[in-house]
Write a protein that holds these residues in place. Structure first.
Motif, PDB file in Angstrom:
ATOM      1  N   ILE A   1       8.797   2.882   9.384  1.00 36.42           N
ATOM      2  CA  ILE A   1       7.806   1.866  10.247  1.00 36.42           C
ATOM      3  C   ILE A   1       6.688   2.017   9.879  1.00 36.42           C
ATOM      4  O   ILE A   1       5.518   1.035   9.755  1.00 36.42           O
ATOM      5  N   THR A   2       5.661   3.194  10.214  1.00 34.80           N
ATOM      6  CA  THR A   2       4.325   3.255  10.135  1.00 34.80           C
ATOM      7  C   THR A   2       4.223   2.707   8.567  1.00 34.80           C
ATOM      8  O   THR A   2       2.953   2.181   7.969  1.00 34.80           O
ATOM      9  N   LEU A   3       5.009   3.158   7.909  1.00 34.60           N
ATOM     10  CA  LEU A   3       4.620   3.323   6.195  1.00 34.60           C
ATOM     11  C   LEU A   3       4.105   1.863   6.448  1.00 34.60           C
ATOM     12  O   LEU A   3       3.136   1.524   5.619  1.00 34.60           O
ATOM     13  N   VAL A   4       5.116   1.223   6.192  1.00 35.89           N
ATOM     14  CA  VAL A   4       5.726   0.093   5.949  1.00 35.89           C
ATOM     15  C   VAL A   4       4.334  -0.356   6.247  1.00 35.89           C
ATOM     16  O   VAL A   4       3.499  -2.156   5.672  1.00 35.89           O
ATOM     17  N   SER A   5       4.755  -0.999   7.687  1.00 34.11           N
ATOM     18  CA  SER A   5       3.607  -1.405   8.469  1.00 34.11           C
ATOM     19  C   SER A   5       2.111  -1.320   8.212  1.00 34.11           C
ATOM     20  O   SER A   5       0.942  -2.423   7.881  1.00 34.11           O
ATOM     21  N   CYS A   6       1.280  -0.873   8.088  1.00 32.20           N
ATOM     22  CA  CYS A   6       0.337   0.288   7.334  1.00 32.20           C
ATOM     23  C   CYS A   6       0.068  -0.572   6.183  1.00 32.20           C
ATOM     24  O   CYS A   6      -0.830  -0.639   5.206  1.00 32.20           O
ATOM     25  N   SER A   7       1.185  -0.123   4.894  1.00 26.54           N
ATOM     26  CA  SER A   7       0.683  -0.741   3.412  1.00 26.54           C
ATOM     27  C   SER A   7       0.485  -2.429   3.650  1.00 26.54           C
ATOM     28  O   SER A   7      -0.408  -2.912   3.316  1.00 26.54           O
ATOM     29  N   MET A   8       1.385  -3.124   4.679  1.00 25.79           N
ATOM     30  CA  MET A   8       1.507  -4.623   4.168  1.00 25.79           C
ATOM     31  C   MET A   8      -0.424  -4.830   4.983  1.00 25.79           C
ATOM     32  O   MET A   8      -0.561  -5.929   4.430  1.00 25.79           O
ATOM     33  N   ALA A   9      -0.948  -4.367   6.088  1.00 27.21           N
ATOM     34  CA  ALA A   9      -1.576  -4.478   6.798  1.00 27.21           C
ATOM     35  C   ALA A   9      -3.790  -3.706   5.770  1.00 27.21           C
ATOM     36  O   ALA A   9      -4.277  -4.764   5.694  1.00 27.21           O
ATOM     37  N   VAL A  10      -3.484  -3.281   4.874  1.00 27.74           N
ATOM     38  CA  VAL A  10      -4.377  -2.500   4.126  1.00 27.74           C
ATOM     39  C   VAL A  10      -3.645  -3.117   2.538  1.00 27.74           C
ATOM     40  O   VAL A  10      -4.933  -4.547   1.719  1.00 27.74           O
TER      41      VAL A  10
END
Length: 388
Positions: free
Chosen positions: A288-297
């Motif tokens: 969840i963290t990796l996907v959300s952070c990737s999407m934000a960046v």
């Protein structure tokens, strides 16, 4: 500083980086950029070793497990991880355009990388193999170790994993705060840091809410399948959740997770097998963290975020993070290669990802281990049905 945990060090590094970038002359920022460039290149060299060192022995160990029980547990854990990543994608698509300035960096700078100070010099550190080659090699060695007689190959791979874990724990993690400091001093000097810090806060809040929501969903399913009260199950697992926040390690939390899982009525045989296994293969919170952070960046840089591109990334995350080490930030280290090859991340973007991820690593770990209790309840029920 030696007595501080990784998260406090990262936070201190960000604050110092912003301060240095605000008041320092260009030669200071340039010197830090030189270190950051060297460290980033070394990280690129280490990524294939991390992939091979984690995945190959992890698959080899899984293949020598308890047959049917192994298959059921692995299947449920992988499905949970993929569903977590898919949920994070759709929530990010729905919410981020309303709370983030999509394309904000590109709107300010024709090329955000060009706004950064260049290092005094660079040293090329090419990896021994490409990321996809490393993945294929890891799968081949790991699966091969499960079918051949003897343990020589598996022992070599376990030794390699120990070396890679030492590399991460003794070199990469200690130098990581200085790398983050260097990146943020450069971003501040280039005028990009205000927007990025605002993204940190918004993404952090959304990720924590997603973690809690997904745990609720997991335990509703586990309660339904196991014919237990989901709220009682969650209440019993709270000690594991808060222990994981403190340790930032799924492995270090295993004793507490195991004890609380048995309190939820899971048979001792199933709990003893599922909880230690899920500590290495079930990373729903980290995903969840990796996907959300990737999407934000990616949104901040106006990059493509289509589901057809992100879903293969999510599928690979579920495999790549197998047996990520019990050190803080291990999951993001294992995933860096995928971000570079599948999402097109540059060194600066991967540095932002590391900072974003580690800022909430303890909460992601807490989601992982608490979810392990739900997986144990589900596996226990499925095992009873098959036995019947």
């Amino acid at each position: 500083m030696k007595n501080l945990g990784l998260l406090p060090k990262i936070l201190v590094a960000i604050v110092l980086g912003v301060g240095i970038g605000s008041i320092s002359p260009i030669w200071v920022v340039k010197g830090l950029a030189t270190f950051s460039g060297l460290f980033g290149n070394f990280l690129g060299f280490a990524i294939p070793l991390i992939i091979i060192g984690f995945i190959a022995p992890g698959i080899g160990e899984l293949g020598k497990g308890a047959g049917r029980l192994l298959g059921v547990t692995t299947g449920v854990a992988y499905l949970s991880t993929i569903l977590a990543g898919t949920l994070a994608y759709w929530v990010s698509v729905s919410i981020f355009p309303h709370i983030l300035e999509v394309g904000g960096l590109v709107n300010q700078y024709a090329n955000p990388e060009e706004a950064l100070v260049k290092p005094f010099f660079t040293v090329d550190m090419p990896p021994i193999v490409g990321v996809m080659t490393a993945l294929l090699l890891a799968f081949t060695l790991g699966l091969g170790a499960t079918v051949i007689k003897g343990n020589a190959l598996q022992n070599v791979m376990v030794d390699l994993r120990d070396i890679v874990e030492k590399l991460i724990a003794s070199v990469i993690i200690p130098l990581l705060p200085l790398h983050i400091l260097s990146v943020f001093s450069n971003l501040t000097y280039g005028g990009q840091v205000t927007m990025i810090l605002s993204v940190f806060v918004k993404v952090f809040v959304m990720i924590i809410v997603l973690h809690l929501f997904y745990l609720f969903v997991q335990y509703m399913i586990a309660g339904q399948m196991g014919r237990k009260n989901p709220f009682t199950l969650i209440k019993n697992m709270l000690p594991a959740y808060f222990t994981a926040i403190g340790t930032q390690s799924s492995a270090a939390t295993i004793p507490v997770t195991l004890n609380q899982t048995k309190k939820n009525g899971v048979s001792e045989k199933i709990a003893d097998f599922v909880v230690p296994l899920c500590a290495t293969i079930h990373l729903s919170g980290s995903t969840i963290t990796l996907v959300s952070c990737s999407m934000a960046v990616m949104m901040l840089n106006d990059m493509t975020t289509s589901f057809s591109m992100m879903f293969p990334f999510i599928l690979m995350l579920g495999v790549t993070m197998i047996a990520a080490p019990g050190v803080p930030g291990g999951a993001v280290m294992a995933a860096l290669g995928l971000m570079e090859t599948m999402l097109g991340f540059t060194t600066t973007l991967t540095s932002l990802m590391i900072a974003l991820y580690i800022a909430q690593d303890s909460f992601g770990t807490a989601c992982n281990v608490t979810g392990d209790g739900a997986i144990a309840v589900i596996t226990d029920r499925l095992s009873e049905e098959k036995a019947a």
